[in-house]
Design a protein around this motif. Structure first.
Motif, short mmCIF file in Angstrom:
data_model
loop_
_atom_site.label_atom_id
_atom_site.label_comp_id
_atom_site.label_asym_id
_atom_site.label_seq_id
_atom_site.Cartn_x
_atom_site.Cartn_y
_atom_site.Cartn_z
N UNK A 238 0.89 -1.31 -0.07
CA UNK A 238 0.01 0.05 0.10
C UNK A 238 0.81 1.28 0.02
N UNK A 239 1.95 1.15 0.76
CA UNK A 239 2.73 2.43 0.66
C UNK A 239 3.49 2.70 -0.66
N UNK A 243 2.82 5.95 -3.17
CA UNK A 243 3.99 6.69 -3.70
C UNK A 243 3.95 6.85 -5.10
N UNK A 244 3.25 5.90 -5.85
CA UNK A 244 3.30 5.88 -7.20
C UNK A 244 2.11 6.52 -7.89
N UNK A 245 0.79 6.58 -7.06
CA UNK A 245 -0.25 7.17 -7.57
C UNK A 245 -0.79 7.97 -6.56
N UNK A 246 -1.56 8.91 -6.62
CA UNK A 246 -2.43 9.89 -6.13
C UNK A 246 -3.75 9.28 -5.66
N UNK A 247 -4.17 9.65 -4.44
CA UNK A 247 -5.69 8.90 -4.12
C UNK A 247 -6.58 10.01 -4.72
N UNK A 319 -6.54 8.88 -13.66
CA UNK A 319 -5.70 7.51 -13.05
C UNK A 319 -5.37 7.97 -11.59
N UNK A 320 -5.45 6.94 -10.72
CA UNK A 320 -5.42 7.15 -9.32
C UNK A 320 -5.88 5.72 -8.48
N UNK A 321 -5.65 5.79 -7.27
CA UNK A 321 -6.33 5.10 -6.11
C UNK A 321 -7.82 5.51 -5.85
N UNK A 322 -8.57 4.44 -5.78
CA UNK A 322 -9.90 4.49 -5.43
C UNK A 322 -10.42 3.54 -4.38
N UNK A 323 -11.33 4.07 -3.57
CA UNK A 323 -12.05 3.19 -2.65
C UNK A 323 -13.45 2.63 -3.51
#
Length: 972
Positions: A238-239, A243-247, A319-323
């Motif tokens: 997860x870390x 670091x690679x993608x924005x939330x 592009x990014x991190x999603x719930x």
């Protein structure tokens, strides 16, 4: 009197306006006083090791025998797809991407393993047009099935729904169509209990892999033996992800789970059985209407089978991190958690989502995908299109169900050992010495009691509660413990033991079902969970909607599932013996195909079967009746209430897809008064495992059947044939009348229009058939009445005759004997020329045109369309997809039968029996034949009367009634 009527009519004028005012008030009140609710539930990951092994016994033994130490080989073996050979009737040809295989038989590929060890198997394939069934193969390595799970490999195909249409304010259930695209899949157990691909041990050197066809054609693109990549744990990466993608920090994106919209561009499903649902439980289910039908969710009980999956193609802005949150509920199976494997863009991203648990909840909730600590898991999505998929898996319940199945095998085997010693009705006054004469009885009962208690503890550790699912296992465990301490108690408890064992089998079916109903999918930021859509009405809104639906039922016509266009008076079609789901399916087919092509509007109405006769006699009936029973059709034909279809243009072509036996049941004099929709007939069901243990072959003649009875009875087993006693509702005369035909006789004398002029049951053939039939009960001790399906399931009755639709019931509701039983054509009568007459009578359900219709041409057009192979196939496939395998239509259409999801072997047996079938034409006074055979049967079996004398005396009464009725219905 007139004043009273005037008052009543005046009152009626105000009812509808008052209802409208009340409806408006009820619609407004929730907005003034109501407060909606938002319920969030953690859809938790399952990463803990199962205490109970999910591996079935033969697989576990296979791994142990080959020294599995938890490691897989590092080599990759690509199988040369051009190096193949075929066996049997299977045809193989090179397609654009692979090897196309069709027909019965096997295809084998040679390959060489450079390293000894365990491998997973990746199959790359393309589904090609077939039926709606899953693709099924048995898998062999070097000519042998390695373990039981390889005897049935289930390969998925993919489907999409048409756009949802609306008619008369109600949404119509969409049809499904297959989509064809290459798939990559690691071969896995069909029940999805293991949570990982199957493993195969290969010695270094040359090998052969074979696939034997069970169902459906398939194009093989590639085969690779290699270890599947190990799934990473979310907590470990997860870390790096952050670091690679924005939330994602934008607004919550909510989309419908059951239909396409601006965000969802495609919805695919792995089975036609997965269907959209109507949910009126809450006005926040989207879309919603208080009384008109809205298909606003997907899944529920139609999405409960292991391996079934739904895939959504969704658009995201960046592009990014999603719930991920799924609005839905698992409201069917209390005490059971439904599990799903989550895929993102074609792969499982983390170990934590290999089995995600959706807890029981009676109301809609937001299931947020979370880790074991309750923290929302983030998923990487690309800008633009992404795929999100959920596949039904067993999760921790895989080990539980496997253990219960293994326990059930032991308990059932022990029960059969008991009845082999004591019989099914043991005497309490005999000392059977159970403990000494049945080896291992005490030990088996003690070990199974301990195993079941451990299973109960495991269920409680998963669900956090005890309930009906644990109570049943506890009950069985307590009884087994008591019997281990005092084996002789089994004599008194034998019926209870049998019932408990059957209940455990039913428990397996229930717990293996993993339903989940979804309304919406939301992708958002974990910090913005307050932005998740509300899930439930306020209390006041719920009450208001309930009252609104109640009063709307007085205004809205629910008997019609279609509407008139107002241009032309619609053709009225009554559906007499089916449910509302079937009626709506017929209406959808009409609206999508028949009416647009013919410009003939049709109104489908769901009418109870007993109303049809009264309406016909009153002259107020419909134009067409669908789903009319054989006996009612024959009554109508004799009363000249239906149209002789054989006189209409195109009849020969329309009727060519039916067996002659099915048309015979709709015939009277020289006419044919209906077309058969379904045809049911007897088949012989048998337990392969029990017959093999007794070294008995499947009988092909009645002589062989009778010869096996002493062997069965010596081992306290029985056999079953349907009885002819009609008064209790369990009788089935078709068996005896089939024997009459097999013996060379006929139920009636006469030919052509004279058929039925006299009973044929006084003939030598009919008398011999009746004696041999009743001898089965009086001389050979067959039970007169029983629940055949249940006793076949327990093994007490390892062979018997039943309608072939029993197959679908056993397939679904008796999983513990899967692979241990089959069906075949009924035994027959050997003829002097060496042939065997296996014929049985068919029983049909038909469609007719009523004599009173003013639109004969339009009605005939409808009938030709409705009975065509194309329409009937669509109908049968849709019914099964909506209502499940147990509702498979017993189609009378020979072309459609070939397309239904029967295996090749099953279809061969059905066709063989249908080829040896016959029907009985309409005969005035036929009911007296049924009644008198029942009387004669009862007299012989219950009173030990002489069969010939009893039947002969009753034949006289039959002849009197035939003569009386013939004078009324048959012209001189």
């Amino acid at each position: 009197m007139n004043n009273k009527l005037t008052g009543i009519n005046s009152a009626k004028k105000y009812i509808k306006p008052c209802l409208i005012i009340l409806i408006v008030i009820l619609l407004v009140l929730p907005f003034i006083f109501g407060k909606e609710k938002r319920e969030v539930t953690r859809a938790f990951s399952s990463t803990t090791e199962n205490k109970l092994s999910a591996y079935e016994s033969s697989y576990e033994s296979y791994l142990e025998e080959n020294g599995f130490d938890g490691k897989l080989a590092s080599s990759v073996i690509e199988v040369d797809m051009n190096n193949y050979k075929t066996e049997g009737e299977l045809s193989a040809s090179k397609g654009e991407t692979g090897i196309i295989t069709e027909g019965d038989g096997a295809i084998s590929f040679d390959f060489t393993a450079s390293e000894a060890g365990f491998y997973n198997l990746e199959l790359r394939y393309l589904a090609i047009p077939g039926t709606t069934s899953d693709i099924q193969r048995s898998l062999l390595i070097d000519g042998k099935i390695p373990y039981d799970d390889c005897s049935q490999i289930v390969i998925r195909r993919w489907w999409q729904d048409d756009e949802i249409q609306t008619k008369a304010g109600n949404e119509l259930r969409p049809n499904s169509y297959e989509v064809f695209a290459g798939q990559d899949w690691y071969v896995e157990d069909a029940d999805r209990r293991f949570g990982e691909p199957l493993m195969f041990y290969l010695e270094k050197g040359k090998h052969t892999i074979s696939f034997n066809t069970i169902k459906e054609p398939l194009e093989f693109i590639g085969l690779t033996f290699k270890a599947q990549n190990e799934l990473p744990e979310y907590s470990n990466i997860v870390t790096d992800l952050k670091n690679s993608y924005s939330v994602y920090d934008g607004n919550a994106i909510t989309m419908q789970a059951e239909r396409k919209d601006n965000t969802v561009t495609q919805i695919a499903k792995s089975s036609t059985s997965i269907s959209v649902q109507k949910n009126h439980s809450d006005s926040l289910v989207n879309p919603y209407h208080a009384y008109y039908s809205r298909y606003n969710t997907i899944g529920a009980s139609s999405w409960e089978n292991p391996g079934d999956a739904i895939s959504w193609t969704v658009n995201v802005p960046e592009e990014g991190l999603y719930e991920l949150a799924f609005k839905g509920r698992q409201s069917t199976n209390r005490g059971v958690t439904s599990y799903r494997r989550l895929y993102v863009n074609g792969s499982v991203p983390y170990k934590e989502v290999n089995a995600v648990g959706f807890d029981y909840n009676s109301d809609m909730t937001q299931y947020v995908i979370s880790d074991a600590n309750g923290e929302a898991i983030l998923f990487h999505l690309n800008a633009g299109e992404n795929t999100i998929a959920l596949e039904n898996v067993m999760g921790p319940f895989g080990g539980i169900v496997t253990e219960v199945e293994e326990s059930l095998k032991v308990l059932n085997s022990t029960y059969l050992s008991v009845i082999q010693l004591t019989g099914q009705s043991p005497s309490r006054y005999i000392d059977y010495q159970i403990g000494s004469k049945i080896p291992g009885f005490k030990e088996n009962m003690a070990s199974e009691s301990e195993r079941l208690f451990n299973i109960v503890d495991e269920i409680v550790s998963i669900t956090g509660e005890k309930g009906e699912n644990t109570a049943l296992l506890q009950k069985m465990a307590i009884e087994a413990k008591g019997l281990s301490e005092d084996p002789e108690k089994v004599i008194e408890e034998l019926p209870q033991l049998k019932n408990n064992i059957s209940a455990v089998g039913t428990w397996i079916v229930k717990v293996s079902a993993m339903p989940l109903e979804l309304d919406e999918i939301t992708i958002t930021n974990p910090e913005k969970q307050n932005a998740l859509p509300n899930t439930a009405d306020s209390f006041l809104a719920g009450v208001s909607n309930g009252i609104l639906r109640f009063f709307a039922s007085f205004v809205i016509d629910t008997s019609s599932v279609g509407e008139s266009t107002g241009v032309t008076e619609p053709l009225t079609v009554w559906v007499a013996s089916y449910g509302k789901e079937q009626a709506q399916i017929i209406q959808t087919l009409v609206d999508n195909t028949f009416s647009p092509k013919t410009d003939i509007p049709v109104r489908i109405q769901l009418i109870p079967a007993d109303v049809v006769l009264r309406a016909a006699l009153a002259g107020t009936g419909p134009d067409v009746v669908v789903g009319l029973s054989q006996s009612t059709l024959q009554d109508f034909a004799m009363r000249n209430a239906t149209v002789d279809l054989s006189k209409l243009e195109g009849f020969s072509e329309v009727s060519s897809v039916f067996a002659d036996s099915c048309l015979e049941t709709a015939s009277f004099n020289d006419g044919v008064y209906g077309l058969p929709e379904t045809a049911n007939f007897l088949m012989m069901f048998y337990r392969k495992d029990i017959l093999d243990s007794l070294e008995l072959s499947v009988p092909t003649t009645w002589t062989e059947f009778i010869e096996m009875l002493p062997v069965l009875q010596q081992n306290n087993y029985g056999a079953y044939v349907p009885n002819a006693y009609l008064n209790d509702g369990s009788g089935n005369l078709n068996f005896y009348l089939s024997l009459v035909r097999q013996y060379g006789g006929d139920p009636y004398e006469g030919e052509g229009n004279d058929y039925g002029i006299k009973s044929g049951l006084s003939s030598t053939a009919a008398m011999e058939a009746f004696k041999d039939y009743t001898d089965l009960y009086t001389n050979y001790g067959l039970d007169k009445q029983m629940d055949f399906s249940n006793r076949f399931r327990t093994g007490e009755i390892p062979i018997g005759l039943a309608n072939y639709t029993t197959f679908c019931q056993l397939e679904i509701f008796a999983p513990e004997i899967k692979g241990s039983w089959d069906f075949a054509v009924v035994p027959g009568t050997a003829k002097s020329d060496g042939t065997v007459d296996n014929q049985v009578l068919v029983d049909t359900v038909d469609t007719v045109i009523m004599r009173q219709t003013d639109t004969l041409d339009e009605a005939w057009e409808f009938l030709k369309w409705w009975m065509s192979s194309e329409t009937q196939l669509q109908y049968c496939q849709t019914v099964e997809s909506v209502m499940g395998t147990a509702a498979r239509v017993a189609t009378a259409n020979l072309e459609v039968l070939e397309q239904l999801p029967w295996s090749n072997a099953e279809l061969r047996q059905l066709n063989a029996q249908l080829e040896h079938s016959s029907g009985i034409r309409a005969v005035p006074g036929y009911y007296m034949t049924n009644r008198m055979i029942s009387y004669a049967y009862s007299d012989v079996v219950s009173n030990n009367s002489n069969p010939r004398e009893s039947l002969y005396l009753n034949v006289e009464t039959i002849n009197k009634e035939l003569t009386r009725k013939r004078s009324a219905y048959v012209p001189e």
